[in-house]
Design an enzyme around this catalytic site. Structure first.
Site, PDB file in Angstrom:
ATOM      1  CB  SER A 114      17.515  -2.559  -0.961  1.00  0.00           C
ATOM      2  OG  SER A 114      17.809  -1.546  -1.882  1.00  0.00           O
ATOM      3  CG  PHE A 290      -1.515   4.926  -0.809  1.00  0.00           C
ATOM      4  CD1 PHE A 290      -2.760   5.448  -0.481  1.00  0.00           C
ATOM      5  CD2 PHE A 290      -0.553   4.833   0.188  1.00  0.00           C
ATOM      6  CE1 PHE A 290      -3.034   5.884   0.799  1.00  0.00           C
ATOM      7  CE2 PHE A 290      -0.820   5.274   1.475  1.00  0.00           C
ATOM      8  CZ  PHE A 290      -2.059   5.793   1.784  1.00  0.00           C
ATOM      9  CD  GLU A 291      -0.394   3.245  -7.919  1.00  0.00           C
ATOM     10  OE1 GLU A 291      -0.692   2.225  -8.597  1.00  0.00           O
ATOM     11  OE2 GLU A 291      -0.740   4.391  -8.247  1.00  0.00           O
TER      12      GLU A 291
END
Length: 494
Positions: A114, A290-291
């Site tokens: 990626s 959020f994590e």
């Protein structure tokens, strides 16, 4: 003689084109498929390319969103909705009419990861696996080779032009795809300073999280939403959601606090309640983590104790924030956990996240003026999942396709390699009576590897809006950047 032949054939071609068409009565004219195809042709003929300048760019990246994944998601989505899955259309198929195929190889590999593929899409060059924001002359894991090989991203160009910028992802915000918007590194895995080598530190190199906070382009990103909280927190700090976990940084830099100090009207959030409370009208910048690591899979999101916004919700809020800039914006939205579902050999979770990507595309389309917004939806690379056998029409896409020569059933979806493979000396498992549609079921694979791999086949590019018509045929992946830059009018000087 050859010239005469060419002249004659050219003449024949002209006559053929000029010959009148005659409508005919065909026995299949009343067939439902025939009529549907006629209607589809009419819509294609009526399509007029938008050759104007784009005010906004939204780049959707389905990480690992291969063409078989797109097909399987279409069927899965339709079957979940109780409609015919095979003829169903995802939101992106209905809203993004222009299509091309993107060649995903990198400067050093037939099969990409990626990092260089994201670099290709946002910077216009092919690079080396494992590296971000640099050109093909980089040396993997050699920090000293970064200097002089950096590339400028479309986000940096947008900031220089006074546009707003943002990133939304379900992975860590420092992960390969989102990091390509801002980072320059010879090693995609150096997301925080504890992952740096002594040579990297001595060479003055920065980890990816630090590069994000120190990003010098314009006034910085207006929106950053994703996971990866631990990369921004000190090793002495307790995680707000998981009390027995701490941050990862050893350099004494509290990067969340540093970000907050830079923005008087910025909001930092780490759960859904805080996210929902953010008013875009009165908030200058938004930073959401959020994590500790990646955000939850879409299939598991409802079970998260602190709550997480969906990809569509994050996309919508990001657009509300960025649209305040009258000059326009550039936004990347990554559905990153499609890739992770595939790596786990878990098609159910991969497809759930792919449906979430389609929902986010629709949410974005409904929020913007499509005439002035170029929306591009694509993938960074493929995966080795395939759709096989001869299942009946309307057969569950996660179900059994048929019976193999060994007398045991096999599923429609399977992997060339992955954790679902048979170990040496063991027989192929019999899935008779097994719920192959269960969330945790791992599809069978041929070659046993701990993590299923990427694949090298081309991926789809779907687009709508200004200059979207330029996405046609089979293109190099780095051409995506060049179309977006042309649409914005911020391409390189001749």
């Amino acid at each position: 003689m050859r010239k005469i032949f060419r002249s004659l054939t050219a003449g024949i071609s002209i006559v053929a084109v000029a010959a009148p068409a005659f409508a005919q009565d065909l026995p299949q004219a009343g067939d439902s498929y025939f009529k549907a195809a006629q209607a589809e042709l009419e819509s294609i003929v009526a399509r007029q390319p938008n050759t104007g300048k784009a005010k906004n760019i939204i780049l959707f990246v389905g990480d690992g969103f291969s063409i078989p994944t797109l097909t399987a998601t279409r069927i899965y989505d339709g079957q979940k909705k109780g409609v015919d899955g095979e003829s169903n259309k995802l939101a992106m198929e209905q809203l993004l009419p222009y299509v091309a195929l993107s060649k995903t190889y990198t400067a050093d590999s037939q099969v990409a990861d990626s990092a260089p593929t994201a670099t290709a899409m946002v910077s216009g060059v092919k690079s080396v696996n494992g590296t971000i924001g640099v050109d093909q002359d980089i040396k993997y894991q050699d920090c000293s080779s970064v200097k002089g090989n950096e590339v400028t991203t479309i986000f940096e160009q947008a900031e220089a032009a006074g546009l707003a910028t943002g990133i939304v992802t379900t992975t860590r915000i420092t992960h390969a795809t989102p990091a390509a918007a801002y980072a320059k590194t010879a090693d995609r895995d150096v997301e925080n300073d504890s992952q740096m080598s002594d040579a990297d530190r001595a060479g003055g190199c920065k980890d990816i999280a630090a590069q994000l906070i120190d990003w010098p382009a314009g006034n910085g990103f207006e929106v950053l939403l994703g996971g990866g909280r631990s990369n921004f927190m000190l090793e002495t700090q307790d995680d707000p959601e998981t009390a027995d976990k701490k941050g990862a940084r050893k350099d004494g830099r509290d990067l969340v606090k540093e970000w907050q100090a830079k923005s008087n009207d910025g909001a930092y959030v780490w759960n859904k309640e805080q996210f929902d409370a953010v008013d875009p009208a009165s908030t200058g910048k938004l930073f959401g983590l959020f994590e500790r690591s990646h955000m939850q899979y879409e299939a598991d999101r409802a079970e998260d104790k602190a709550g997480e916004p969906s990809l569509a919700e994050m996309t919508t809020k990001a657009i509300d924030m960025l649209s305040k800039n009258q000059d326009g914006f550039v936004l990347m939205v990554e559905a990153g956990r499609i890739d992770h579902g595939h790596h786990a050999g878990n098609a159910n979770r991969a497809l759930e996240d792919a449906v979430a990507l389609s929902d986010a595309v629709k949410a974005a389309y409904d929020k913007v003026n499509p005439e002035e917004t170029l929306i591009v939806a694509t993938a960074d690379h493929s995966h080795v999942m395939s759709i096989a056998g001869y299942p009946d029409r309307n057969n569950p896409i996660l179900g059994v396709a048929g019976t193999a020569d060994d007398g045991k059933p096999y599923t429609t979806l399977g992997y060339m390699n992955g954790p679902g493979a048979v170990k040496e000396g063991e027989p192929r498992p019999d899935v008779t009576g097994v719920d192959t549609q269960a969330k945790d079921y791992l599809q069978q694979a041929l070659v046993p590897v701990e993590s299923e791999t990427h694949a090298g086949d081309d991926v789809a590019v779907l687009a709508q809006g200004p200059q979207a018509y330029l996405f046609q045929g089979i293109i190099e992946q780095n051409t995506i950047y060049h179309v977006m830059a042309k649409a914005l009018g911020i391409g390189a000087k001749p």
